[in-house]
Scaffold this active site. Sequence first.
Site, PDB file in Angstrom:
ATOM      1  N   SER A   1       0.818  -1.210   0.000  1.00  0.00           N
ATOM      2  CA  SER A   1       0.000   0.000   0.000  1.00  0.00           C
ATOM      3  C   SER A   1       0.856   1.266   0.000  1.00  0.00           C
ATOM      4  CB  SER A   1      -0.954  -0.058   1.196  1.00  0.00           C
ATOM      5  OG  SER A   1      -1.911   0.973   1.151  1.00  0.00           O
TER       6      SER A   1
ATOM      7  N   ASP B   1      -2.340   6.144  -3.482  1.00  0.00           N
ATOM      8  CA  ASP B   1      -1.201   5.508  -2.821  1.00  0.00           C
ATOM      9  C   ASP B   1      -0.711   4.367  -3.702  1.00  0.00           C
ATOM     10  OD1 ASP B   1      -3.391   3.869  -2.382  1.00  0.00           O
ATOM     11  OD2 ASP B   1      -2.750   3.235  -0.399  1.00  0.00           O
TER      12      ASP B   1
ATOM     13  N   ASP C   1      -1.067   1.169  -3.935  1.00  0.00           N
ATOM     14  CA  ASP C   1      -1.981   0.176  -4.512  1.00  0.00           C
ATOM     15  C   ASP C   1      -3.325   0.783  -4.886  1.00  0.00           C
ATOM     16  OD1 ASP C   1      -2.969   0.530  -1.914  1.00  0.00           O
ATOM     17  OD2 ASP C   1      -3.521  -1.576  -1.681  1.00  0.00           O
TER      18      ASP C   1
ATOM     19  N   ASP D   1      -5.843   2.127  -3.325  1.00  0.00           N
ATOM     20  CA  ASP D   1      -7.102   1.938  -2.613  1.00  0.00           C
ATOM     21  C   ASP D   1      -7.469   3.165  -1.785  1.00  0.00           C
ATOM     22  OD1 ASP D   1      -5.251   1.692  -0.561  1.00  0.00           O
ATOM     23  OD2 ASP D   1      -6.097  -0.167   0.254  1.00  0.00           O
TER      24      ASP D   1
END
Length: 449
Positions: free
Chosen positions: A100, A241, A243, A245
């Site tokens: 992340s 960010d 990833d 999400d």
Amino acid sequence: MARLFGTDGVRGIANTELTCEMAFRLGQASAYVLASDVRRPTILVGRDTRISGEMLESALVAGICSVGARAVLVEVLPTPAIAYLTRYYEADAGAVISASHNTVEYNGIKFFDKNGYKLPDAVEDRIEEIVKNGLPEGAERPIGEFVGRPVRQRNATRRYVDFVKETTDVRLDGLHVVLDCAQGASYEVAPMVFKELGAQVSCYYHEPDGTNINDNCGSTHPRRLCELVRELGADVGFAFDGDADRLIAVDERGHLVNGDKVMAVLALSLKNQGRLRQNTLVATVMSNMGLDIAMKKHGIKLEKTVVGDRYVLEKMLAEGYVLGGEQSGHVILLDHNTTGDGIVTAVQVISAMVKAGQPLSKLASVMKTMPQILYAANVADSKKYDYDKNEKIMAAIAEVEAKYKDIGRLVIRASGTEPRVRVMIEGPDQREIDKDAYTLSKLIEKELA
């Protein structure tokens, strides 16, 4: 031994804490637990752009195949894309290799069930037991033609882009959007989405080399995006960010619009459309008190959970709500996806701007932020949950709580993904809360080193 799973899967420094051996065992255990009722289960596997991703993917996939499951590789895509594509391709589970917002030396592995939801604690506990103790006696270890094999799904990116575009009914022609892709998983799909919806797109931090993910960019470092929006005269900026999400927005004046304000904007937009179910928004205890005040003013109920988007989601599912999230930028729109989706959230924010005929600065002004400070005390990972057992720390906490009673609040929590204890204070004077939060965080660091 500490629990393997944190608030967002298994995470650690790649190749020392999160090893290939660990990834292999997670592959075995997840395939056994998540698809135990299927003879030859299918698990969808995606990753972000960090250099250790392919190494861990190879190990994870080997574990999956070793128990006879099939691994479908979609390569670099956002975490929420895996949640969606697991449902779309009717896989039995999904896995994402990502850390992340963390820096490049970290990586992680998290899972979705066949419906695209993060796993409840009880299921994670079953996987963890197998990781630590091995497969149960009598578990199948297939040979020959029954060994699993990996396959690559070539059209996954196209399918996810089309899905995101389908979440809005507006065109973005004439709007200038600046994107910060954090050198991460959104680097390809985010520009595609906004360009195909008609926007003029200026894209930055979209050239990942495996080592530069989240490197002074993305949702945790949005300062350059603020400058770019002003310099380019753009209508809005969006930072994801690693990833993708989570989302942090920037208005046309170059001012940050964090997760709390994004939720306020979307709550009012959905309410005006008659789509905010039960007129309720779900947030966490870390959300600013300004969000409480704004929602109350507009007749919207605000429910609070402990920190973690998984707990926000549990509350939403239990009560039938459609909007929730965190100040950090995880925003869940259950009418569209089963987990936080930064690109979908960005599309909904700009759609709200178009439908209201107003700039983001005007929409976000519905919420006035109370002075707030958040410090992260760096502690030993094995001790981060012990702050409430330490007499010196608890005495200092009691002193701060008494000081801000009725005029603010203190929130202490151990990070679920890092060796840190977070100290958040809200109060009427920024300099005073800065000093108190710093002093308390340094005490925690000293006591839990």
